[in-house]
Design an enzyme around this catalytic site. Structure first.
Site, PDB file in Angstrom:
ATOM      1  N   SER A  27       0.793  -1.359  -0.157  1.00 19.15           N
ATOM      2  CA  SER A  27      -0.003   0.231   0.142  1.00 19.15           C
ATOM      3  C   SER A  27       0.825   1.238  -0.026  1.00 19.15           C
ATOM      4  O   SER A  27       0.525   2.258  -0.681  1.00 19.15           O
ATOM      5  CB  SER A  27      -1.074   0.078   1.435  1.00 19.15           C
ATOM      6  OG  SER A  27      -1.750  -0.963   1.431  1.00 19.15           O
ATOM      7  N   LEU A  72      -2.658  -7.548   4.767  1.00 19.74           N
ATOM      8  CA  LEU A  72      -1.490  -7.315   4.909  1.00 19.74           C
ATOM      9  C   LEU A  72      -0.837  -6.151   3.959  1.00 19.74           C
ATOM     10  O   LEU A  72       0.344  -6.281   3.437  1.00 19.74           O
ATOM     11  CB  LEU A  72      -0.562  -8.782   4.066  1.00 19.74           C
ATOM     12  CG  LEU A  72      -0.912  -9.946   4.659  1.00 19.74           C
ATOM     13  CD1 LEU A  72      -0.303 -11.085   3.863  1.00 19.74           C
ATOM     14  CD2 LEU A  72      -0.592 -10.176   6.213  1.00 19.74           C
ATOM     15  N   CYS A  73      -1.751  -5.174   3.837  1.00 13.58           N
ATOM     16  CA  CYS A  73      -1.439  -3.919   3.075  1.00 13.58           C
ATOM     17  C   CYS A  73      -0.972  -4.182   1.674  1.00 13.58           C
ATOM     18  O   CYS A  73      -0.076  -3.584   1.153  1.00 13.58           O
ATOM     19  CB  CYS A  73      -0.163  -3.349   3.720  1.00 13.58           C
ATOM     20  SG  CYS A  73      -0.724  -2.721   5.320  1.00 13.58           S
ATOM     21  N   ASN A  74      -1.415  -5.244   1.111  1.00 14.79           N
ATOM     22  CA  ASN A  74      -0.994  -5.607  -0.389  1.00 14.79           C
ATOM     23  C   ASN A  74      -2.613  -5.804  -1.287  1.00 14.79           C
ATOM     24  O   ASN A  74      -2.862  -6.953  -1.647  1.00 14.79           O
ATOM     25  CB  ASN A  74      -0.184  -6.968  -0.198  1.00 14.79           C
ATOM     26  CG  ASN A  74       0.360  -7.070  -1.682  1.00 14.79           C
ATOM     27  OD1 ASN A  74      -0.006  -7.267  -2.872  1.00 14.79           O
ATOM     28  ND2 ASN A  74       1.754  -7.373  -1.526  1.00 14.79           N
TER      29      ASN A  74
END
Ligand SMILES: Cc1ncc(COP(=O)(O)O)c(C=O)c1O
Length: 492
Positions: free
Chosen positions: A93, A360-362
């Site tokens: 992110s 997971l900020c992905n």
């Protein structure tokens, strides 16, 4: 370090001022950090920042300000046109967020092939008229897949892409591989790293800049204390930026001295404990293949795999060129339905195994591997799903994953313990999973419990401690570190 501290805080015989001394020491450590990455100081500079995200934001500021200005600097000069940004689907992110500074001129590449076609393609009008930035992660923080290191040099060699800079986000990659800047010609223009992901501490990051590409960073408008030689603020607006080095112009305010001094110690300790990054790469490649093979062998009596592992088709566990030491998966029931990822994480936690779970900020990885269309994600959000308060499964689909990451300190025993834990907790032919709720696993099998074999239960702690000298300190350190991180996440 104690000499330095006594000098800094009032050694009456010292001829230098404390700040001059500290500054010299910081520069020595800066050189050491460059050396760690085999980066020649004639060709590279290293800017200390808080973390990888701060390094990425520094690039954003410079490109945004360059695109907003006319005048010198940048490879293409068009007043007020902003910049163009391309990024790979696997981006964290923090890398995706750069698009917010582009006035909508950005593109997410959904595959490697798309990136390589774009490099060869005739640039669009938007791209031709602006400075362009291409950002990608060296390693996906979701699947651990490693992306091609050749893109920066392909872009640099392409006549069509002479106005394009490259930003490699090496935050995940650098933790278990040798990030080698030995070949300046092939290196990315800018690289972000977080030292605590490599060494465990200190809380510090860096932006590594290829000096020959560094001029655009001078386009950043903001100046903070420490980056200027003079500022006039009464009856006139004038300032002179420092012109000694790139890092002098970019390190705003008081440097995180204590963290920088600690970095020196961290490099020493890391080398003493684990050897070279090449050793760590080989070690983690071996372990991650063992874990992948172990998870792949777990199957329900119905034949359904216990773990659905999210792996890129081009990546192979055991091959450090294509795959890092991270495994993303979800646990499946015999009928293929998904066990909630936070349930798996919590249960593992209770048994002394530290996993991470969630989105997971992905965002690109989650959308791709879990097959979420944008409208479905928006619907999930509208229905109350949040990263911080997740609805784990919606319409039969998981909204996140469980992630196991291995590092220099991981052992065969850790890997086998995770496989054993999953087998015992979730395979019906082992023991009913209900029996494991509430941290009962260790009690069920006191000889081979997971917590025991990891050396994390009180009983098991003394055994590895006797056998392997340094292990308790490292385990305690990890245990505390994980507890702090979890508390921070819970509070976020
Ligand atoms: C690939 C990648 N990029 C960026 C980040 C953000 O790093 P930091 O939190 O140090 O800013 C992370 C964090 O996990 C990461 O894995």
């Amino acid at each position: 370090m104690s000499d330095l501290i006594s000098n800094l805080y009032g050694n009456p015989h010292s001829e230098s001022t404390p700040s001059a001394l500290a500054g010299r020491r910081v520069d020595e450590i800066r050189q050491r950090a460059l050396q760690f990455f085999n980066a020649d100081p004639d060709h590279f500079d290293l800017v200390f920042v808080a973390n990888a995200t701060a390094a990425i934001k520094l690039i954003l500021e410079a490109f945004r300000d360059d695109g907003a200005d006319s005048g010198i600097g940048g490879k293409v000069k068009k007043k007020g046109r902003g910049f163009w940004y391309g990024y790979h689907r696997d981006a964290h992110s923090s890398l995706v967020g750069v698009r917010q500074a582009t006035n909508g001129l950005h593109r997410c590449f959904e595959s490697d092939a798309e990136v390589e076609e774009w490099i060869q393609a005739v640039p669009t009008r938007e791209e031709k008229e602006r400075t362009c930035l291409f950002g990608y992660p060296g390693q996906s923080n979701m699947t651990g897949r490693r992306l091609p290191p050749s893109w920066p040099s392909m872009i640099r060699q392409s006549q069509k892409r002479q106005n394009t800079y490259t930003l490699l986000d090496a935050a995940a990659l650098a933790a278990s591989t040798f990030l080698d800047f030995g070949n300046e010609v092939n290196a990315p223009d800018f690289t972000s790293v977080s030292f605590y992901k490599i060494f465990g501490y200190p809380d510090l990051g860096a932006l590594i800049v290829r000096k020959s590409s560094g001029a655009i960073l001078q386009r950043r408008r903001y100046f903070g204390g420490g980056t200027v030689d003079m500022v006039i603020s009464i009856k006139n607006n004038w300032h002179a930026k420092k012109n000694s080095s790139l890092h002098d112009q970019l390190e705003d305010g008081t440097l995180p001295f204590h963290s920088i001094f600690a970095l020196d110690a961290a490099i020493d300790v890391h080398q003493q404990l684990f050897g070279s990054m090449k050793d760590i790469s080989a070690h983690t490649a071996f372990l991650s293949k063992r874990l992948y093979d172990g998870l792949s062998q777990l199957k329900h009596l119905t034949g359904t795999p216990l773990c659905h592992v999210y792996k890129d088709a081009s990546a192979a566990y055991g091959d450090p060129a294509t795959q890092g030491a991270t495994i993303a998966f979800n646990v499946q029931r015999p009928d293929g339905t998904i066990v909630g990822y936070t349930t798996v994480e919590r249960l593992a936690d209770q048994n002394g195994i530290y996993l991470r779970s969630g989105g997971l900020c992905n965002p690109g990885g989650i959308a791709t591997y879990l097959e979420w269309a944008p409208w479905e994600m928006k619907a999930a959000y509208a229905a109350g799903h949040r990263c911080s308060r997740p609805t784990e499964v919606m319409h039969g689909k998981p909204t996140g994953v469980v992630r196991a990451s291995l590092g220099a300190m991981s052992t065969i025993r850790d890997v086998d313990a995770l496989v054993t834990f999953l087998r015992k907790a979730f395979l019906a032919d082992a023991v009913s999973s209900d029996a494991y709720m509430g941290g009962q696993l260790a009690a069920l099998d006191s000889d081979t419990s997971v917590a025991d074999s990891l050396g994390l239960s009180d009983k098991g702690h003394s055994r590895p401690a006797r056998a392997q000298g340094w292990k308790p300190q490292i385990r305690n350190f990890i245990r505390k570190h994980v507890a702090i991180k979890k508390a921070a996440r819970a509070g976020a």
